[in-house]
Design an enzyme around this catalytic site. Structure first.
Site, PDB file in Angstrom:
ATOM      1  N   LEU A   4       0.823  -1.210   0.000  1.00 17.21           N
ATOM      2  CA  LEU A   4       0.000   0.000   0.000  1.00 17.21           C
ATOM      3  C   LEU A   4       0.857   1.259   0.000  1.00 17.21           C
ATOM      4  O   LEU A   4       0.544   2.237  -0.679  1.00 17.21           O
ATOM      5  CB  LEU A   4      -0.962  -0.001   1.182  1.00 17.21           C
ATOM      6  CG  LEU A   4      -2.007  -1.120   1.141  1.00 17.21           C
ATOM      7  CD1 LEU A   4      -2.873  -1.086   2.394  1.00 17.21           C
ATOM      8  CD2 LEU A   4      -2.865  -1.018  -0.105  1.00 17.21           C
ATOM      9  N   TYR A   5       1.956   1.237   0.738  1.00 17.96           N
ATOM     10  CA  TYR A   5       2.876   2.372   0.745  1.00 17.96           C
ATOM     11  C   TYR A   5       3.432   2.602  -0.665  1.00 17.96           C
ATOM     12  O   TYR A   5       3.430   3.723  -1.165  1.00 17.96           O
ATOM     13  CB  TYR A   5       4.025   2.136   1.730  1.00 17.96           C
ATOM     14  CG  TYR A   5       5.098   3.188   1.642  1.00 17.96           C
ATOM     15  CD1 TYR A   5       4.942   4.416   2.280  1.00 17.96           C
ATOM     16  CD2 TYR A   5       6.259   2.970   0.907  1.00 17.96           C
ATOM     17  CE1 TYR A   5       5.916   5.391   2.194  1.00 17.96           C
ATOM     18  CE2 TYR A   5       7.240   3.942   0.813  1.00 17.96           C
ATOM     19  CZ  TYR A   5       7.066   5.151   1.458  1.00 17.96           C
ATOM     20  OH  TYR A   5       8.034   6.113   1.359  1.00 17.96           O
ATOM     21  N   GLY A   6       3.900   1.541  -1.291  1.00 20.59           N
ATOM     22  CA  GLY A   6       4.458   1.659  -2.632  1.00 20.59           C
ATOM     23  C   GLY A   6       3.435   2.151  -3.644  1.00 20.59           C
ATOM     24  O   GLY A   6       3.735   3.002  -4.490  1.00 20.59           O
TER      25      GLY A   6
END
Length: 112
Positions: free
Chosen positions: A16-18
């Site tokens: 999700l961060y990426g």
């Protein structure tokens, strides 16, 4: 996660961060083009290791100080919130009037 040469790589449990970081980068460029005719500038700031409570928590979870954890940083120190703020103030000023659609990386050359 970083490779020994400082190149970004994929990281497990960071999907999700990426995805969100990639979205911010594309959004910056798309929106900059969309609103340029209105003289609105759009840029994004991508900080590296910054001395914050979150950074301290990550280091503590790894049983290290932030300074120990990031001893491989080329400038031999972590960044400060004030340094990121200075960049944001510059981008908001008239002195950056010809900068738009830029992804400004402020990461002590870790991605170089």
């Amino acid at each position: 996660m970083r490779t020994p040469k400082g190149q970004s790589t994929g990281s497990p449990d960071h999907t999700l961060y990426g995805a969100s970081k990639g979205a911010v980068r594309t959004f910056t460029k798309d929106l900059a083009r969309e609103v340029a005719e209105h003289q609105v500038r759009i840029n994004s700031v991508h900080p590296g290791v910054i001395q914050t409570q979150r950074g301290d928590a990550v280091a503590n979870g790894m049983h290290a100080t932030t300074t120990q954890l990031f001893a491989g940083i080329p400038l031999k120190r972590v960044g400060t919130p004030a340094e990121v703020a200075d960049l944001v103030v510059f981008l908001a000023s008239d002195e950056s009037s010809f900068i738009t659609g830029a992804e400004i990386i402020i990461d002590e050359s870790m991605s170089a």
